[in-house]
Write an enzyme that holds these catalytic residues in place. Structure first.
Site, PDB file in Angstrom:
ATOM      1  N   LYS A 141       0.841  -1.200   0.000  1.00 15.24           N
ATOM      2  CA  LYS A 141       0.000   0.000   0.000  1.00 15.24           C
ATOM      3  C   LYS A 141       0.875   1.248   0.000  1.00 15.24           C
ATOM      4  CE  LYS A 141      -0.803  -0.472   4.987  1.00 15.24           C
ATOM      5  NZ  LYS A 141      -1.694  -0.057   6.052  1.00 15.24           N
TER       6      LYS A 141
ATOM      7  N   ARG B 276     -10.025  -0.470  14.956  1.00 17.08           N
ATOM      8  CA  ARG B 276     -10.012   0.273  13.688  1.00 17.08           C
ATOM      9  C   ARG B 276     -11.144  -0.250  12.802  1.00 17.08           C
ATOM     10  NH1 ARG B 276      -4.219   0.838  10.616  1.00 17.08           N
ATOM     11  NH2 ARG B 276      -4.511  -1.379  10.273  1.00 17.08           N
TER      12      ARG B 276
ATOM     13  N   HIS C 102      -5.486  -7.603  13.253  1.00 19.00           N
ATOM     14  CA  HIS C 102      -4.257  -6.805  13.223  1.00 19.00           C
ATOM     15  C   HIS C 102      -3.891  -6.407  14.649  1.00 19.00           C
ATOM     16  CE1 HIS C 102      -1.183  -4.461  11.294  1.00 19.00           C
ATOM     17  NE2 HIS C 102      -1.632  -3.317  11.756  1.00 19.00           N
TER      18      HIS C 102
ATOM     19  N   ARG D 133       1.485 -10.835   6.767  1.00 17.43           N
ATOM     20  CA  ARG D 133       1.372  -9.628   5.935  1.00 17.43           C
ATOM     21  C   ARG D 133       2.641  -8.803   6.166  1.00 17.43           C
ATOM     22  NH1 ARG D 133      -3.525  -9.766   8.839  1.00 17.43           N
ATOM     23  NH2 ARG D 133      -2.878  -7.888   9.954  1.00 17.43           N
TER      24      ARG D 133
ATOM     25  N   TYR E 271      14.739  31.797   3.961  1.00 12.65           N
ATOM     26  CA  TYR E 271      13.559  32.484   4.497  1.00 12.65           C
ATOM     27  C   TYR E 271      13.718  32.795   5.974  1.00 12.65           C
ATOM     28  CZ  TYR E 271      10.747  31.505   0.334  1.00 12.65           C
ATOM     29  OH  TYR E 271      10.253  31.467  -0.913  1.00 12.65           O
TER      30      TYR E 271
ATOM     31  N   CYS F 163      13.285  25.247   2.058  1.00 17.72           N
ATOM     32  CA  CYS F 163      12.261  25.861   1.219  1.00 17.72           C
ATOM     33  C   CYS F 163      11.418  24.762   0.562  1.00 17.72           C
ATOM     34  CB  CYS F 163      12.898  26.722   0.122  1.00 17.72           C
ATOM     35  SG  CYS F 163      14.198  27.821   0.717  1.00 17.72           S
ATOM     36  N   MET F 164      10.487  25.162  -0.293  1.00 15.34           N
ATOM     37  CA  MET F 164       9.614  24.191  -0.948  1.00 15.34           C
ATOM     38  C   MET F 164      10.409  23.243  -1.862  1.00 15.34           C
ATOM     39  SD  MET F 164       6.251  24.842  -3.315  1.00 15.34           S
ATOM     40  CE  MET F 164       5.415  25.898  -2.138  1.00 15.34           C
ATOM     41  N   ASP F 165      11.398  23.789  -2.559  1.00 16.75           N
ATOM     42  CA  ASP F 165      12.113  22.988  -3.562  1.00 16.75           C
ATOM     43  C   ASP F 165      13.624  22.943  -3.365  1.00 16.75           C
ATOM     44  OD1 ASP F 165       9.549  23.373  -5.094  1.00 16.75           O
ATOM     45  OD2 ASP F 165      10.386  25.395  -5.181  1.00 16.75           O
TER      46      ASP F 165
HETATM   47  N1  PMH Z   1      -1.583  -5.527   7.874  1.00 20.24           N
HETATM   48  C1  PMH Z   1      -2.300  -4.405   8.079  1.00 20.24           C
HETATM   49  C2  PMH Z   1      -3.772  -4.516   8.235  1.00 20.24           C
HETATM   50  C3  PMH Z   1      -1.650  -3.182   8.118  1.00 20.24           C
HETATM   51  O1  PMH Z   1      -2.392  -2.079   8.319  1.00 20.24           O
HETATM   52  C4  PMH Z   1      -0.249  -3.118   7.962  1.00 20.24           C
HETATM   53  C5  PMH Z   1       0.524  -1.846   8.044  1.00 20.24           C
HETATM   54  C6  PMH Z   1       0.452  -4.312   7.758  1.00 20.24           C
HETATM   55  C7  PMH Z   1      -0.248  -5.502   7.717  1.00 20.24           C
HETATM   56  C8  PMH Z   1       1.954  -4.355   7.584  1.00 20.24           C
HETATM   57  O2  PMH Z   1       2.587  -3.985   8.762  1.00 20.24           O
HETATM   58  P1  PMH Z   1       4.176  -3.822   8.837  1.00 20.24           P
HETATM   59  O3  PMH Z   1       4.527  -2.778   7.852  1.00 20.24           O
HETATM   60  O4  PMH Z   1       4.420  -3.386  10.236  1.00 20.24           O
HETATM   61  O5  PMH Z   1       4.757  -5.144   8.493  1.00 20.24           O
HETATM   62  N2  PMH Z   1      -0.226  -0.696   8.313  1.00 20.24           N
HETATM   63  C9  PMH Z   1       0.232   0.439   8.830  1.00 20.24           C
HETATM   64  C10 PMH Z   1      -0.607   1.478   9.170  1.00 20.24           C
HETATM   65  O6  PMH Z   1      -1.905   1.453   8.995  1.00 20.24           O
HETATM   66  N3  PMH Z   1       0.065   2.470   9.699  1.00 20.24           N
HETATM   67  O7  PMH Z   1       1.340   2.107   9.717  1.00 20.24           O
HETATM   68  C11 PMH Z   1       1.477   0.856   9.180  1.00 20.24           C
END
Ligand code: PMH
Length: 387
Positions: free
Chosen positions: A41, A138, A168, A221, A267, A313-315
């Site tokens: 993600k 969550r 999780h 995961r 700045y 700065c921005m850039d």
């Molecule tokens: N599974 C779920 C549902 C997650 O949200 C995340 C990471 C992972 C697995 C992977 O975790 P890891 O990177 O610690 O291995 N999610 C997030 C989060 O929502 N904010 O920081 C990490």
């Protein structure tokens, strides 16, 4: 001119060999029946979704996870056919799109499932993973009654297939395991409520996989560890093998000048030279994710740590140079020069945050260069994608 070109002297390098090794090592470390779902993600935590996903799959991952449907479609557009799970909430009205692209979704309430069934998604089967809330607070189901109603509804609707069940952990990366243990017990109990368990059962992020490999059921995961970063500083010494940080960030000096004692920089004119000195301008700024709070931290130039002076700065930002250096000299913001190394954790510390946030914040306008066997295999510059 296309999206493999860029016209600025700032870039991210992603060493895909590190991703490959980190996944391979995890696969070797985990019990044999445990599969790896690579969490890609947020553009693979800022690294590059398609490239990381392909490398993880090559290294033995069997599936991918993202936060929302658009991210999953981006992977499909990148030519990836592996299973993809959307971990976050999706709109019930969007399930047809997910089914069409063979994307699995997360079911986290009875209400959501009812809405899905109202929005008939056609004949394409829809694959779901059931999210249980064991203490993260969550997304997910908590009550036995709700769980049972959901299971009954799924049974009655053969176009919906339950492929997995998961939860999780909120504190898998903390030394104190009491909350983790409580969540794990909750998960075990909730699984008891399911007479027919789906084929995938998963609860482990990177930290859980490293510390409690016997507790992850049949899928981990894997997120942060795949990128070669520790889930937290607290458990840095508990990792079962050496992680290899895949990301580095570089730029070049675009302007070098001599300033005299008393002259000011940037700045707010907050920096005043305490002596005559050499100053370099680096074309990176807060719009690239190099936040203003990094003022006074260091970057590597010519193998030496050089301080960022004045406001970012921005850039662009300015650095104090140890001597006159030529324009085009390489500047490393994260990564190695000679015997010195700036880690993502170093930057996170300076920002009072976590490594996850640092790499996710490197913005789209910094091109990503992908290396395999030390050679560039791809360049991605979203700014030029329309050409
Ligand atoms: N599974 C779920 C549902 C997650 O949200 C995340 C990471 C992972 C697995 C992977 O975790 P890891 O990177 O610690 O291995 N999610 C997030 C989060 O929502 N904010 O920081 C990490």
């Amino acid at each position: 001119m296309d999206s493999t070109h860029f016209y600025r002297d700032t870039w991210v390098e992603i060493d895909l060999d590190c991703i490959f090794e980190n996944v391979k090592n995890m696969k070797r470390f985990l019990p044999e029946q445990v599969d790896i779902m690579a969490v890609v993600k947020a553009n693979a935590y800022g690294h590059g979704d398609v490239e990381v996903a392909k490398t993880a799959l090559e290294a033995g991952a069997t599936g991918l996870a993202v936060a929302f449907i658009d991210e999953a479609i981006s992977l499909r557009h990148g030519g990836i056919n592996a299973p993809i799970l959307v971990l976050g909430a999706s709109r019930p009205t969007d399930v047809a799109i997910a089914a069409e692209h063979n994307i699995s979704l997360t079911i986290y309430s009875q209400e959501w499932l009812d809405e899905v069934l109202k929005n008939n998604h056609g004949n394409t089967p829809l694959t779901l993973h059931l999210k249980l809330d064991t203490g993260m607070g969550r997304l997910g189901i908590k009550e036995k009654g709700e769980l049972q109603t959901i299971l009954k509804t799924i049974e009655e609707n053969p176009q919906i297939q339950l492929e997995g069940v998961f939860t999780h952990f909120a504190t898998a990366d903390e030394i104190n395991t009491s909350y983790f243990d409580q969540q794990y017990q909750n998960f075990l109990q909730m699984l008891e409520w399911m007479p027919n368990k789906p084929k995938m059962i998963h609860c482990g992020n990177s930290a859980t996989g490293y510390r409690f490999p016997e507790k992850v059921f049949n899928v981990v995961r894997l997120g942060i560890g795949m990128y070669g970063m520790t889930p937290s500083l607290e458990i840095k010494d508990q990792l079962p093998y050496q992680l290899q940080q895949a990301i580095s960030i570089h730029s070049k000096l675009v302007h070098v000048k001599r300033i005299t004692k008393g002259e000011k920089i940037s700045y707010g004119a907050t920096f005043t030279a305490d002596e005559d000195m050499w100053v370099g301008t680096v074309p990176v700024g807060y719009a690239d994710g190099w936040l203003r709070k990094l003022q006074n931290t260091h970057v590597l130039i010519d193998g030496e740590l050089c301080q960022i002076i004045g406001r970012i700065c921005m850039d662009q930002f300015m650095v104090r140079l140890p001597k006159k250096l030529p324009v085009d000299t390489k500047v490393t913001l994260i990564g190695k020069q000679k015997d010195k190394f700036i880690s993502v954790d170093d930057v996170a510390n300076a920002l009072d945050t976590i490594n996850y946030e640092v790499t996710c914040s490197i913005s789209f306008r910094v091109p990503r260069i992908f290396l395999r066997n030390k050679r560039i295999i791809e360049v991605r510059n979203p700014l030029l994608r329309h050409y």
